[in-house]
Enzyme design. Structure first.
Site, PDB file in Angstrom:
ATOM      1  N   HIS A 306       1.062  -1.235  -0.323  1.00 20.19           N
ATOM      2  CA  HIS A 306      -0.170  -0.061  -0.007  1.00 20.19           C
ATOM      3  C   HIS A 306       0.945   0.950  -0.103  1.00 20.19           C
ATOM      4  O   HIS A 306       1.987   1.678   0.648  1.00 20.19           O
ATOM      5  CB  HIS A 306      -0.828   0.452   1.476  1.00 20.19           C
ATOM      6  CG  HIS A 306      -2.114   0.912   1.410  1.00 20.19           C
ATOM      7  ND1 HIS A 306      -2.200   2.160   1.403  1.00 20.19           N
ATOM      8  CD2 HIS A 306      -2.666   0.906   0.694  1.00 20.19           C
ATOM      9  CE1 HIS A 306      -3.019   3.104   0.822  1.00 20.19           C
ATOM     10  NE2 HIS A 306      -4.001   2.070   0.499  1.00 20.19           N
ATOM     11  N   ASP A 363      -7.866  -5.519   0.089  1.00 26.84           N
ATOM     12  CA  ASP A 363      -8.627  -6.356  -0.751  1.00 26.84           C
ATOM     13  C   ASP A 363      -8.297  -7.811  -0.398  1.00 26.84           C
ATOM     14  O   ASP A 363      -8.858  -8.711  -1.736  1.00 26.84           O
ATOM     15  CB  ASP A 363      -8.014  -5.667  -2.383  1.00 26.84           C
ATOM     16  CG  ASP A 363      -8.048  -3.981  -2.473  1.00 26.84           C
ATOM     17  OD1 ASP A 363      -9.911  -4.042  -2.469  1.00 26.84           O
ATOM     18  OD2 ASP A 363      -7.750  -3.441  -2.982  1.00 26.84           O
TER      19      ASP A 363
HETATM   20  N1  ACO Z   1       4.094  -7.766  -4.694  1.00 26.07           N
HETATM   21  C1  ACO Z   1       5.812  -7.231  -4.946  1.00 26.07           C
HETATM   22  N2  ACO Z   1       6.576  -6.031  -4.103  1.00 26.07           N
HETATM   23  C2  ACO Z   1       5.036  -5.613  -4.759  1.00 26.07           C
HETATM   24  C3  ACO Z   1       4.750  -5.900  -3.908  1.00 26.07           C
HETATM   25  C4  ACO Z   1       3.741  -6.324  -4.521  1.00 26.07           C
HETATM   26  N3  ACO Z   1       1.803  -6.455  -3.755  1.00 26.07           N
HETATM   27  N4  ACO Z   1       3.440  -4.373  -3.827  1.00 26.07           N
HETATM   28  C5  ACO Z   1       5.052  -3.462  -3.638  1.00 26.07           C
HETATM   29  N5  ACO Z   1       5.720  -4.425  -4.161  1.00 26.07           N
HETATM   30  C6  ACO Z   1       7.387  -3.361  -4.417  1.00 26.07           C
HETATM   31  C7  ACO Z   1       8.097  -3.417  -5.795  1.00 26.07           C
HETATM   32  O1  ACO Z   1       7.982  -3.706  -6.774  1.00 26.07           O
HETATM   33  C8  ACO Z   1       9.215  -2.539  -5.036  1.00 26.07           C
HETATM   34  O2  ACO Z   1      10.088  -2.275  -5.122  1.00 26.07           O
HETATM   35  P1  ACO Z   1      11.629  -1.720  -4.984  1.00 26.07           P
HETATM   36  O3  ACO Z   1      11.539  -0.842  -4.117  1.00 26.07           O
HETATM   37  O4  ACO Z   1      12.725  -2.894  -5.325  1.00 26.07           O
HETATM   38  O5  ACO Z   1      10.995  -1.218  -6.515  1.00 26.07           O
HETATM   39  C9  ACO Z   1       7.808  -1.573  -3.405  1.00 26.07           C
HETATM   40  O6  ACO Z   1       7.570  -2.929  -3.268  1.00 26.07           O
HETATM   41  C10 ACO Z   1       7.654  -0.269  -3.801  1.00 26.07           C
HETATM   42  O7  ACO Z   1       6.300  -0.412  -5.103  1.00 26.07           O
HETATM   43  P2  ACO Z   1       5.869   0.691  -5.391  1.00 26.07           P
HETATM   44  O8  ACO Z   1       5.355   0.477  -6.221  1.00 26.07           O
HETATM   45  O9  ACO Z   1       6.703   1.806  -5.784  1.00 26.07           O
HETATM   46  O10 ACO Z   1       4.909   1.728  -3.846  1.00 26.07           O
HETATM   47  P3  ACO Z   1       3.372   2.587  -4.418  1.00 26.07           P
HETATM   48  O11 ACO Z   1       3.320   3.064  -3.060  1.00 26.07           O
HETATM   49  O12 ACO Z   1       3.889   3.407  -6.086  1.00 26.07           O
HETATM   50  O13 ACO Z   1       2.285   1.638  -4.959  1.00 26.07           O
HETATM   51  C11 ACO Z   1       0.625  -0.453  -4.730  1.00 26.07           C
HETATM   52  C12 ACO Z   1       1.629   0.938  -3.937  1.00 26.07           C
HETATM   53  C13 ACO Z   1       0.417   0.296  -5.522  1.00 26.07           C
HETATM   54  C14 ACO Z   1      -0.435  -0.644  -3.970  1.00 26.07           C
HETATM   55  C15 ACO Z   1       1.444  -1.541  -4.554  1.00 26.07           C
HETATM   56  O14 ACO Z   1       2.021  -2.110  -3.326  1.00 26.07           O
HETATM   57  C16 ACO Z   1       0.941  -2.691  -5.744  1.00 26.07           C
HETATM   58  O15 ACO Z   1       1.123  -2.581  -6.566  1.00 26.07           O
HETATM   59  N6  ACO Z   1       0.355  -3.548  -5.056  1.00 26.07           N
HETATM   60  C17 ACO Z   1      -0.449  -4.772  -5.305  1.00 26.07           C
HETATM   61  C18 ACO Z   1      -2.029  -3.952  -6.446  1.00 26.07           C
HETATM   62  C19 ACO Z   1      -2.499  -3.864  -4.905  1.00 26.07           C
HETATM   63  O16 ACO Z   1      -3.133  -4.897  -3.543  1.00 26.07           O
HETATM   64  N7  ACO Z   1      -3.252  -3.113  -4.466  1.00 26.07           N
HETATM   65  C20 ACO Z   1      -4.100  -2.319  -3.880  1.00 26.07           C
HETATM   66  C21 ACO Z   1      -4.185  -1.370  -2.767  1.00 26.07           C
HETATM   67  S1  ACO Z   1      -5.335  -0.713  -2.097  1.00 26.07           S
HETATM   68  C22 ACO Z   1      -6.717  -0.001  -2.683  1.00 26.07           C
HETATM   69  O17 ACO Z   1      -6.720   0.832  -3.546  1.00 26.07           O
HETATM   70  C23 ACO Z   1      -8.430  -0.086  -1.879  1.00 26.07           C
END
Ligand code: ACO
Length: 428
Positions: A306, A363
Site C-alpha cells: 500500500h 483487498d
Molecule cells: N508484490 C510484490 N512486490 C511489491 C508489491 C506486491 N504486491 N507491492 C509493492 N512491491 C514492491 C515494488 O516492486 C517496489 O520494489 P522496489 O522498491 O524494489 O522497486 C516496492 O515494493 C515499492 O512498491 P511501489 O510500487 O513503488 O509502491 P507504491 O506505493 O507506488 O504502490 C501499490 C502501492 C500500487 C498498492 C502496490 O503495492 C501494488 O501494486 N500492490 C498490488 C496491488 C494492490 O493490492 N492494490 C490495492 C491497493 S489498496 C486499494 O486501492 C484499496
C-alpha cells in the site's frame, strides 16, 4: 517565522516557507509561493510527498496502521456502527443523533429509485459488459437526468446530489449485475435497510420473496464501512481534480469510478481473488512468492502493499474476521481462504516483504467474502465504488465548500524537443 518555517536554498538564494501543522500527522511545508519566488517547480510524480488539500474527514497513520474517520477508529466503526451512520459522519461531520439518523436513512431510502428512462440505458450495453463499464456510463448519465441538483454553488443542490448518488449507487450496481445474468432488475424496497435492499436487488427475483440473512447483511454493511473513505487516494483525488474545474457531481463521481477500476486500486480485489484461485493450493505458494520477488517478472502479490500503510492495513484485519463469520453463517469453507492465510503467513515471514513493509491490504480478504456471499468477481470493484461514493461525495463537498479552492493544475518537467522550425512534408 521561527521554528514554523522551512528554509530552502536555490542558486545561492535562501527562501523561507511556512510550515503548517494539522491535528494529526506530519507537518506540511506550504510551498504555494515557491514558483513565484524562485521560478522553480517541485517534482513529485505519484504525489508521494505532496498534500493536495486540507481535509477533516479521514486520517491515516500508515506506519502504525491507524485509520480514523473524523476521529473515530475504523475498528470501532466497523464493530459498532452502520454504513448509514458512517455516511452521515463523513458527509455531515458528526455521528447522527437518533432523530438525525432516522431522517438521514429516510432521505437516502426515498432516493433509491432511478429515473425510468435511465433503465433503458442498460439495454445499450453488451450483455458481457463489465459492471464497472456500466457504472461509469450510467453514473455519468445521471447528470442528464437530475438537472435540479447540478448547480455546485448551491449547498442545497450539492446535498441533494450527494443523497442521490449514495442512494442510487446500490440500484445502479444491482441492475448492472442483473443485466449481465439476464434477469429482470428489481425495484428497491423501502422497508429494508440500505444494505438489505442492495442484497435483495442483487439476489432477489420478482417471482419470489427474498429474505435477507441478517449475518450477511451485517457483514456486507461492514464491508461498505471499510471502503467508505480513505483520504486522498487515487480515485478520491480524481474526484477532487474533476470537481475543481466546477464539473457537476455526477460527472465527478463517474471520473472517480473510472480511476477506481484499475488493478493497482479498486480492481485489486478482483485481481486478488483471481490470483488466489490461480495459486489453487498451498503447495504452489512459494512459486508465486518467488515470482513476486523477481524483478524481471511483472507479477505482484495482489492485495499486498500500500502507498500509505507500511504496517497491517487495519481494514484487512476486520476483513479476515468477517470471512470467518460469513463462512459460519453460510456453512461454507472455501479452500481459497486457507491459501490466503498461508500466503499471508509466508509473505510476512519473508525478508523481501518485511524489508519493503508489504502487508495485506483491504483487498486481500474482501474477494473471499464477496465470493462466498455469491457475487461474481466482476462485481467486486463495483461494490467498492458503491461504498466509496460516500467518501467521494463527502470529499467533493468539502472541496467545493472551501473558499480557498482553486482548479487543480499540476506543472511538469518538460523533456521534449526544444523549439524548432516546421519542415514541409516533401523536405523531411
Ligand atoms: N508484490 C510484490 N512486490 C511489491 C508489491 C506486491 N504486491 N507491492 C509493492 N512491491 C514492491 C515494488 O516492486 C517496489 O520494489 P522496489 O522498491 O524494489 O522497486 C516496492 O515494493 C515499492 O512498491 P511501489 O510500487 O513503488 O509502491 P507504491 O506505493 O507506488 O504502490 C501499490 C502501492 C500500487 C498498492 C502496490 O503495492 C501494488 O501494486 N500492490 C498490488 C496491488 C494492490 O493490492 N492494490 C490495492 C491497493 S489498496 C486499494 O486501492 C484499496
Amino acid at each position: 517565522m521561527g521554528n514554523n518555517s522551512a528554509t530552502f536554498g536555490l542558486n545561492g538564494e535562501n527562501y523561507e516557507y511556512p510550515v503548517m501543522s494539522g491535528s494529526e500527522g506530519p507537518d506540511v511545508i506550504d510551498i504555494r509561493k515557491l514558483y513565484g519566488q524562485t521560478g522553480a517547480f517541485t517534482y513529485d510524480p505519484g504525489f508521494t510527498s505532496t498534500a493536495s488539500c486540507e481535509s477533516e474527514l479521514t486520517f491515516i497513520d500508515g506506519g502504525e496502521g491507524i485509520l480514523l474517520h473524523r476521529g473515530y477508529s475504523i475498528e470501532q466503526l466497523a464493530e459498532q456502527s452502520s454504513f448509514m451512520e458512517v455516511a452521515h459522519l463523513l458527509l455531515r461531520g458528526e455521528l447522527p443523533t437518533a432523530d438525525e439518523y432516522s431522517d438521514f436513512t429516510n432521505t437516502i431510502t426515498r432516493h433509491t429509485m432511478l429515473h425510468d428512462q435511465l433503465r433503458g440505458f442498460y439495454q445499450g450495453f453488451r450483455r458481457d459488459a463489465h459492471p464497472m463499464a456500466i457504472m461509469c456510463g450510467v453514473v455519468g448519465a445521471l447528470s442528464a437526468f437530475y438537472h435540479d441538483s447540478t448547480d455546485i454553488n448551491d449547498p442545497a443542490q450539492r446535498m441533494i446530489a450527494s443523497h442521490r448518488l449514495i442512494a442510487k449507487m446500490p440500484t445502479i450496481a444491482a441492475m448492472a449485475y442483473k443485466y449481465s445474468i439476464g434477469q429482470p432488475s428489481m425495484y428497491p424496497d423501502n422497508e429494508l435497510s440500505y444494505t438489505g435492499n442492495f442484497l435483495r436487488m442483487t439476489f432477489g427475483v420478482p417471482a419470489e420473496e427474498y429474505v435477507v440473512n441478517p449475518v450477511i447483511e451485517k457483514a456486507m454493511d461492514r464491508i461498505f464501512i471499510l471502503h467508505a473513505d480513505h483520504e486522498q487516494n487515487a480515485s478520491t483525488s480524481t474526484v477532487r481534480l474533476a470537481g475543481s474545474s466546477g464539473a457537476n457531481p455526477f460527472a465527478c463521481i463517474a471520473a472517480g469510478i473510472a480511476c477506481l477500476w484499475g488493478p493497482a486500486h479498486g480492481g485489486a480485489n478482483e485481481a486478488a481473488l483471481n490470483m488466489l484461485h490461480e495459486i489453487g493450493h498451498p503447495d504452489r505458494i512459494p512459486e508465486y512468492i518467488a515470482r513476486a520477488k523477481d524483478k524481471d517478472d511483472p507479477f505482484r502479490l495482489m492485495g499486498f502493499g500500500h502507498r500509505v500503510y507500511k504496517n497491517y492495513d487495519p481494514r484487512a484485519s476486520v476483513m479476515q474476521e468477517t470471512v470467518k463469520e460469513v463462512f459460519a453463517a453460510l456453512n461454507v469453507n472455501d479452500p481459497v481462504f486457507d491459501v490466503a492465510l498461508q500466503l499471508e503467513e509466508m509473505a510476512l515471514n519473508d525478508p523481501y516483504f518485511i524489508d519493503k513493509k508489504l502487508f495485506p491490504n483491504v483487498d486481500f480478504y474482501s474477494g473471499i467474502i464477496l465470493s462466498a456471499i455469491g457475487f461474481p468477481t466482476s462485481m467486486f470493484t463495483a461494490l467498492f465504488a458503491l461504498a466509496r461514493t460516500v467518501g467521494w461525495v463527502a470529499q467533493w463537498n468539502e472541496m467545493i465548500s472551501d473558499p480557498g479552492q482553486r482548479i487543480g493544475r499540476p506543472r511538469q518537467l518538460y523533456t521534449g524537443p526544444k523549439q524548432r522550425d516546421y519542415v514541409p512534408v516533401g523536405d523531411r
